[in-house]
Design a protein around this motif. Structure first.
Motif, PDB file in Angstrom:
ATOM      1  N   PHE A  43       0.895  -1.343   0.141  1.00  0.00           N
ATOM      2  CA  PHE A  43      -0.096  -0.016   0.058  1.00  0.00           C
ATOM      3  C   PHE A  43       0.770   1.158  -0.073  1.00  0.00           C
ATOM      4  O   PHE A  43       0.560   2.115  -0.686  1.00  0.00           O
ATOM      5  N   LYS A  44       1.932   1.263   0.989  1.00  0.00           N
ATOM      6  CA  LYS A  44       2.969   2.381   0.899  1.00  0.00           C
ATOM      7  C   LYS A  44       3.525   2.558  -0.326  1.00  0.00           C
ATOM      8  O   LYS A  44       3.475   3.681  -0.788  1.00  0.00           O
ATOM      9  N   ARG A  45       4.060   1.599  -1.057  1.00  0.00           N
ATOM     10  CA  ARG A  45       4.668   1.740  -2.269  1.00  0.00           C
ATOM     11  C   ARG A  45       3.640   2.359  -3.396  1.00  0.00           C
ATOM     12  O   ARG A  45       4.268   3.167  -3.971  1.00  0.00           O
ATOM     13  N   ASP A  46       2.546   1.990  -3.349  1.00  0.00           N
ATOM     14  CA  ASP A  46       1.571   2.184  -4.471  1.00  0.00           C
ATOM     15  C   ASP A  46       1.429   3.628  -4.264  1.00  0.00           C
ATOM     16  O   ASP A  46       1.003   4.363  -5.105  1.00  0.00           O
TER      17      ASP A  46
ATOM     18  N   ALA B   1       1.667   9.393  -5.905  1.00  0.00           N
ATOM     19  CA  ALA B   1       1.873  10.668  -5.281  1.00  0.00           C
ATOM     20  C   ALA B   1       3.109  11.172  -6.291  1.00  0.00           C
ATOM     21  O   ALA B   1       2.871  12.451  -6.608  1.00  0.00           O
ATOM     22  N   LEU B   2       4.181  10.544  -6.422  1.00  0.00           N
ATOM     23  CA  LEU B   2       5.239  10.940  -7.527  1.00  0.00           C
ATOM     24  C   LEU B   2       4.854  11.221  -9.027  1.00  0.00           C
ATOM     25  O   LEU B   2       5.264  11.973  -9.463  1.00  0.00           O
ATOM     26  N   SER B   3       3.734  10.208  -9.334  1.00  0.00           N
ATOM     27  CA  SER B   3       3.353  10.187 -10.596  1.00  0.00           C
ATOM     28  C   SER B   3       2.134  11.129 -10.952  1.00  0.00           C
ATOM     29  O   SER B   3       1.866  11.512 -12.124  1.00  0.00           O
ATOM     30  N   SER B   4       1.784  11.744  -9.929  1.00  0.00           N
ATOM     31  CA  SER B   4       0.539  12.664  -9.817  1.00  0.00           C
ATOM     32  C   SER B   4       0.979  14.108 -10.317  1.00  0.00           C
ATOM     33  O   SER B   4       2.014  14.364  -9.526  1.00  0.00           O
ATOM     34  N   ASP B   5       0.310  14.990 -10.744  1.00  0.00           N
ATOM     35  CA  ASP B   5       0.305  16.168 -10.860  1.00  0.00           C
ATOM     36  C   ASP B   5      -0.314  17.037  -9.738  1.00  0.00           C
ATOM     37  O   ASP B   5      -0.483  18.294  -9.728  1.00  0.00           O
TER      38      ASP B   5
ATOM     39  N   VAL C 165       6.965   9.264   0.825  1.00  0.00           N
ATOM     40  CA  VAL C 165       7.587   9.869  -0.050  1.00  0.00           C
ATOM     41  C   VAL C 165       9.097  10.155   0.176  1.00  0.00           C
ATOM     42  O   VAL C 165       9.980   9.850  -0.396  1.00  0.00           O
ATOM     43  N   ASN C 166       9.246  10.768   1.327  1.00  0.00           N
ATOM     44  CA  ASN C 166      10.693  11.246   1.449  1.00  0.00           C
ATOM     45  C   ASN C 166      11.678   9.927   1.624  1.00  0.00           C
ATOM     46  O   ASN C 166      12.586  10.100   1.311  1.00  0.00           O
ATOM     47  N   GLN C 167      11.020   9.201   2.325  1.00  0.00           N
ATOM     48  CA  GLN C 167      11.831   7.834   2.875  1.00  0.00           C
ATOM     49  C   GLN C 167      12.080   7.086   1.334  1.00  0.00           C
ATOM     50  O   GLN C 167      13.362   6.635   1.281  1.00  0.00           O
ATOM     51  N   ALA C 168      11.102   6.993   0.487  1.00  0.00           N
ATOM     52  CA  ALA C 168      11.340   6.269  -0.844  1.00  0.00           C
ATOM     53  C   ALA C 168      12.491   7.260  -1.569  1.00  0.00           C
ATOM     54  O   ALA C 168      13.373   6.488  -2.174  1.00  0.00           O
TER      55      ALA C 168
END
Length: 80
Positions: free
Chosen positions: A15-18, A23-27, A48-51
Motif C-alpha cells: 500500500f505504501k509503495r503504491d 504521489a510521485l506520478s501525479s500532478d 515519499v521522503n523515505q522512498a
C-alpha cells in the motif's frame, strides 16, 4: 459508540509503495492524493521522503530504510 485507539493505522508495504508511486506520478498535491487514499498528508509525505532517500535522492545525511533497520537492530542488541 466505540472508542478509537490512539495507535496509528498499519499499512502494508505494498500500500505504501503504491501510494508513493501515485504521489510521485501525479500532478496533484500530496494533500489531495492523501485525502483520496484516506491517509494523512504528513504520513504520505514521510513515505515519499523515505522512498526518495532509499533511491539516493534524499538530503545528505538521511538514512535509508536499510540503514534505519540496522540502527534499530544495533540499539536492540546494545540494550540486551
Amino acid at each position: 459508540m466505540s472508542k478509537q485507539s490512539n495507535r496509528s493505522k498499519r499499512y502494508t508495504a505494498e500500500f505504501k509503495r503504491d501510494a508513493v508511486e501515485l504521489a510521485l506520478s501525479s500532478d496533484r498535491a500530496i494533500t489531495e492524493v492523501a485525502r483520496d487514499l484516506g491517509v494523512s498528508a504528513e504520513g504520505l509525505r514521510s513515505w515519499v521522503n523515505q522512498a526518495k532517500a532509499d533511491r539516493g535522492e534524499g538530503p545528505a545525511g538521511t538514512l535509508t530504510s536499510a540503514e534505519r533497520e540496522e540502527l534499530a537492530r544495533l540499539r536492540r542488541q546494545n540494550r540486551e
